[in-house]
Design a protein around this motif. Structure first.
Motif: not given
Length: 118
Positions: A3-6, A32-41
């Motif tokens: 998932k991408e979040k600003l 600033q763009k942040h990407k969230y996954s089950r394995l990493f941030h």
């Protein structure tokens, strides 16, 4: 999927005139763009911005900026300090790595003992 979040890194209230309604209540926001996954941030280096009018709720695009808005934007852009690009692993990632290491080690042990053959 990730998932991408600003995420907001800097907000400022501007007293410049809105090109649409000529009101003096503008809001400048840096994201600033942040990407969230089950394995990493993952924190990316992508920084975006938006200028909106508080009265008419319109977005002011760079084509419509006056010289005053550009000058104030440049000033606040220097003040916005984004987080460094980074990659942080979550506990699920470490659990999967440990499981994989344990599986390989047990397979190697059973092969050396002659229990299984490839």
């Amino acid at each position: 999927m990730s998932k991408e979040k600003l995420e907001v890194i800097k907000e400022a209230d501007l007293t410049n005139n809105c090109p649409e309604c000529f009101n003096q209540e503008l809001k400048l926001t840096f994201y600033q763009k942040h990407k969230y996954s089950r394995l990493f941030h993952r924190t990316t280096g992508e920084v975006s911005n938006a200028i909106t009018c508080k009265k008419c709720s319109s977005t002011i695009y760079p084509v419509n900026w006056t010289q005053d808005i550009e000058r104030v934007f440049d000033y606040y852009q220097k003040m916005a300090h984004p987080e460094k690009k980074s990659l942080k692993f979550k506990p699920l990632f470490y659990a999967l790595v440990l499981l994989l290491i344990a599986l390989v080690a047990s397979s190697a042990y059973l092969y050396l003992e002659g229990v299984i053959q490839f």
